[in-house]
Design an enzyme around this catalytic site. Sequence first.
Site, short mmCIF file in Angstrom:
data_model
loop_
_atom_site.label_atom_id
_atom_site.label_comp_id
_atom_site.label_asym_id
_atom_site.label_seq_id
_atom_site.Cartn_x
_atom_site.Cartn_y
_atom_site.Cartn_z
N GLN A 171 2.58 9.93 2.01
CA GLN A 171 3.94 9.38 2.13
C GLN A 171 4.89 9.88 1.04
O GLN A 171 6.10 9.78 1.19
CB GLN A 171 3.91 7.85 2.11
CG GLN A 171 3.20 7.24 3.33
CD GLN A 171 3.09 5.75 3.22
OE1 GLN A 171 2.16 5.24 2.60
NE2 GLN A 171 4.02 5.02 3.80
N HIS A 175 -2.73 7.30 7.34
CA HIS A 175 -1.73 8.21 6.75
C HIS A 175 -2.41 9.49 6.25
O HIS A 175 -1.89 10.59 6.44
CB HIS A 175 -1.03 7.54 5.56
CG HIS A 175 0.14 6.67 5.93
ND1 HIS A 175 1.21 7.11 6.68
CD2 HIS A 175 0.42 5.37 5.62
CE1 HIS A 175 2.09 6.13 6.81
NE2 HIS A 175 1.64 5.06 6.19
N GLY A 187 0.84 -1.19 0.00
CA GLY A 187 0.00 0.00 0.00
C GLY A 187 0.87 1.24 0.00
O GLY A 187 2.07 1.17 0.31
N HIS A 203 -4.71 1.34 7.62
CA HIS A 203 -3.35 1.89 7.73
C HIS A 203 -3.19 3.09 6.78
O HIS A 203 -2.64 4.12 7.16
CB HIS A 203 -2.37 0.76 7.40
CG HIS A 203 -0.92 1.14 7.42
ND1 HIS A 203 -0.03 0.62 8.34
CD2 HIS A 203 -0.16 1.94 6.60
CE1 HIS A 203 1.18 1.11 8.11
NE2 HIS A 203 1.12 1.91 7.04
N GLU A 204 -3.68 2.95 5.53
CA GLU A 204 -3.50 4.02 4.54
C GLU A 204 -4.39 5.22 4.87
O GLU A 204 -3.97 6.37 4.70
CB GLU A 204 -3.76 3.50 3.12
CG GLU A 204 -2.93 2.32 2.67
CD GLU A 204 -1.43 2.47 2.88
OE1 GLU A 204 -0.93 3.60 2.93
OE2 GLU A 204 -0.75 1.43 3.03
N CYS A 227 5.67 -0.38 7.62
CA CYS A 227 5.33 0.88 6.96
C CYS A 227 6.54 1.31 6.15
O CYS A 227 7.67 1.29 6.65
CB CYS A 227 4.98 1.94 8.00
SG CYS A 227 4.55 3.54 7.27
N LEU A 228 6.29 1.71 4.90
CA LEU A 228 7.40 2.13 4.04
C LEU A 228 8.04 3.42 4.55
O LEU A 228 9.18 3.72 4.20
CB LEU A 228 6.90 2.30 2.59
CG LEU A 228 6.33 1.02 1.96
CD1 LEU A 228 5.81 1.30 0.56
CD2 LEU A 228 7.38 -0.09 1.93
O1 K1U Z 1 1.59 2.38 3.92
C1 K1U Z 1 2.64 1.76 3.88
O2 K1U Z 1 3.63 2.19 4.45
C2 K1U Z 1 2.72 0.44 3.17
C3 K1U Z 1 2.71 -0.74 4.12
C4 K1U Z 1 1.26 -1.24 4.20
C5 K1U Z 1 0.93 -2.19 5.29
C6 K1U Z 1 1.67 -3.31 5.56
C7 K1U Z 1 1.31 -4.21 6.56
C8 K1U Z 1 0.20 -3.98 7.29
C9 K1U Z 1 -0.54 -2.85 7.05
C10 K1U Z 1 -0.18 -1.97 6.05
C11 K1U Z 1 3.62 -1.81 3.56
O3 K1U Z 1 3.43 -2.27 2.49
S1 K1U Z 1 4.96 -2.34 4.54
C12 K1U Z 1 5.70 -3.64 3.55
C13 K1U Z 1 4.92 -4.91 3.55
O4 K1U Z 1 4.07 -5.10 4.38
C14 K1U Z 1 5.19 -5.93 2.54
C15 K1U Z 1 6.23 -5.84 1.67
C16 K1U Z 1 6.45 -6.83 0.72
C17 K1U Z 1 5.63 -7.91 0.64
C18 K1U Z 1 4.58 -8.04 1.53
C19 K1U Z 1 4.36 -7.05 2.47
ZN ZN Z 2 2.54 3.21 6.21
#
Ligand code: K1U
Ligand code: ZN
Length: 167
Positions: free
Chosen positions: A51, A137, A46, A133-134, A91-92
């Site tokens: 972000q 943000h 996401g 989560h989004e 979270c990225l």
């Molecule tokens: O919003 C963001 O920072 C993105 C975030 C979203 C998220 C992840 C987990 C739970 C709730 C919301 C991410 O994508 S973090 C990376 C991640 O979860 C992932 C990366 C590669 C493959 C699978 C998952």
């Molecule tokens: Zn995030």
Amino acid sequence: MALLPILRFPDTRLKKVAAPVANIDDGIRKLVADMAETMYEAPGIGLAATQVDVHLRLMVIDTSEDKSDLQVFINPRLESCEGSQSGEEGCLSVPGIYDKVERAERVTVHYLDLEGKKQSMTTDGLLAVCIQHEIDHLNGTVFVDHLSQLKQVRIKSKLAKQARVTA
Ligand code: K1U
Ligand code: ZN
């Protein structure tokens, strides 16, 4: 398309509350394409416009295994939240940090699609978590804001150390 720089916690721009998208024009379509490319490259499931330092109510999500199901949510609004679930989130904007957050199990979200058509979706599990989560943000909240003050202090110091090592 272009890769966009992702703001890192505790950047104060992550606290801004995003404004509704008024018009779905070429600028918004380009932003969506760039956000999708940035999310896939990260990689993540996401990304909210906040972000990438664009303070508009827009987010992209793809929770599929094979990156085949890009979902675009413009002006998303949670109508109902039921039950609860607690799972690890990442979270990225907070690289390398994962922790448990309690979220609603099932949500109904109203939004506009890229054609400007009104849509609604009721979903649960990972997609429901990601939607919450989004939307957080877009409201200026990062998942670590749901954690204890002690954990937040530790996370800030870990990220500061990481930044010094990579500088
Ligand atoms: O919003 C963001 O920072 C993105 C975030 C979203 C998220 C992840 C987990 C739970 C709730 C919301 C991410 O994508 S973090 C990376 C991640 O979860 C992932 C990366 C590669 C493959 C699978 C998952
Ligand atoms: Zn995030």
